[in-house]
Write a protein that holds these residues in place. Sequence first.
Motif, PDB file in Angstrom:
ATOM      1  N   VAL A   1       1.098  -1.223  -0.351  1.00 11.31           N
ATOM      2  CA  VAL A   1       0.235   0.022  -0.647  1.00 11.31           C
ATOM      3  C   VAL A   1       1.014   1.212   0.396  1.00 11.31           C
ATOM      4  O   VAL A   1       1.674   1.423   0.829  1.00 11.31           O
ATOM      5  N   TYR A   2       0.165   2.416  -0.556  1.00  9.91           N
ATOM      6  CA  TYR A   2       0.988   3.556  -0.841  1.00  9.91           C
ATOM      7  C   TYR A   2       0.697   4.484   0.020  1.00  9.91           C
ATOM      8  O   TYR A   2      -0.562   4.763  -0.759  1.00  9.91           O
ATOM      9  N   GLU A   3       1.298   5.382   1.259  1.00  9.54           N
ATOM     10  CA  GLU A   3       0.340   6.156   1.875  1.00  9.54           C
ATOM     11  C   GLU A   3       1.380   7.378   1.465  1.00  9.54           C
ATOM     12  O   GLU A   3       2.401   7.443   0.880  1.00  9.54           O
ATOM     13  N   CYS A   4       0.234   8.226   2.194  1.00  5.06           N
ATOM     14  CA  CYS A   4       0.860   9.675   2.475  1.00  5.06           C
ATOM     15  C   CYS A   4       1.768   9.584   2.888  1.00  5.06           C
ATOM     16  O   CYS A   4       2.349   9.898   4.336  1.00  5.06           O
ATOM     17  N   ARG A   5       3.534  10.102   2.389  1.00  6.89           N
ATOM     18  CA  ARG A   5       4.554  10.584   3.478  1.00  6.89           C
ATOM     19  C   ARG A   5       3.857  11.627   4.050  1.00  6.89           C
ATOM     20  O   ARG A   5       4.574  11.527   5.836  1.00  6.89           O
ATOM     21  N   ALA A   6       2.758  12.098   4.201  1.00  4.81           N
ATOM     22  CA  ALA A   6       2.991  13.527   4.885  1.00  4.81           C
ATOM     23  C   ALA A   6       1.699  13.263   6.352  1.00  4.81           C
ATOM     24  O   ALA A   6       2.528  13.718   6.780  1.00  4.81           O
TER      25      ALA A   6
ATOM     26  N   ILE B   1       8.369  10.736  -3.767  1.00  5.23           N
ATOM     27  CA  ILE B   1       8.291  11.758  -2.903  1.00  5.23           C
ATOM     28  C   ILE B   1       7.242  11.839  -1.600  1.00  5.23           C
ATOM     29  O   ILE B   1       7.546  12.150  -0.745  1.00  5.23           O
ATOM     30  N   SER B   2       5.816  11.597  -2.723  1.00  7.05           N
ATOM     31  CA  SER B   2       5.106  12.515  -1.408  1.00  7.05           C
ATOM     32  C   SER B   2       4.495  11.703  -1.021  1.00  7.05           C
ATOM     33  O   SER B   2       2.863  11.153  -0.228  1.00  7.05           O
ATOM     34  N   LEU B   3       5.018   9.711  -1.191  1.00  5.44           N
ATOM     35  CA  LEU B   3       4.637   8.462  -1.069  1.00  5.44           C
ATOM     36  C   LEU B   3       5.367   7.806  -0.040  1.00  5.44           C
ATOM     37  O   LEU B   3       6.758   8.566  -0.030  1.00  5.44           O
ATOM     38  N   ARG B   4       4.458   6.399   0.977  1.00  8.82           N
ATOM     39  CA  ARG B   4       5.938   6.097   1.345  1.00  8.82           C
ATOM     40  C   ARG B   4       5.041   4.579   1.154  1.00  8.82           C
ATOM     41  O   ARG B   4       3.571   4.340   1.275  1.00  8.82           O
ATOM     42  N   LEU B   5       5.788   3.378   0.575  1.00  5.11           N
ATOM     43  CA  LEU B   5       5.828   2.514   0.427  1.00  5.11           C
ATOM     44  C   LEU B   5       5.213   1.736   2.106  1.00  5.11           C
ATOM     45  O   LEU B   5       6.515   1.264   2.246  1.00  5.11           O
ATOM     46  N   VAL B   6       4.028   0.990   1.730  1.00  6.70           N
ATOM     47  CA  VAL B   6       4.374  -0.336   3.006  1.00  6.70           C
ATOM     48  C   VAL B   6       3.963  -1.486   2.737  1.00  6.70           C
ATOM     49  O   VAL B   6       3.264  -1.878   2.235  1.00  6.70           O
ATOM     50  N   PRO B   7       5.355  -2.759   2.664  1.00  7.98           N
ATOM     51  CA  PRO B   7       5.141  -4.090   1.527  1.00  7.98           C
ATOM     52  C   PRO B   7       3.707  -4.915   2.608  1.00  7.98           C
ATOM     53  O   PRO B   7       3.481  -4.812   3.320  1.00  7.98           O
TER      54      PRO B   7
END
Length: 142
Positions: free
Chosen positions: A53-58, A134-140
């Motif tokens: 899942v790709y989350e908002c990095r902010a 850079i706007s995203l954070r991947l949660v494997p």
Amino acid sequence: MADAVPTEPAPKVSLSDDEWRTRLTPAEYAVLRQAGTERPFVGEYTDTETEGVYECRACGAELFRSTEKFHSHCGWPSFFDPASSDAVILRSDTSLGMRRVEVVCASCHSHLGHVFEGEGYPTPTDQRYCINSISLRLVPKD
């Protein structure tokens, strides 16, 4: 594709500029809070195929899933649909002398990228959510 939402809901996560600057790196702040764009082909998620899942990095809100990610070869991660219909807000963007549709996080109103349609990619929606890594954070996926 729907045009930008005429009246946006207030962000669920609302911080002052100083609080955002403390929470984010200068590069993250420039993209997420000032609608900047990272250079093409340098983002950490441009070519990744990791499931998750790709989350908002902010703010950490769920935005996209790897099952909707595809290789567009445009230089940024591309998705054909957000994780849910209320995960993002679409805004009209007439900067740079053209009409585009900006994609922002519905939870904190951070800039993510733009969405394009009718480009001929073989996806179910014929849309390309062109999102800054850079706007995203991947949660494997576990």
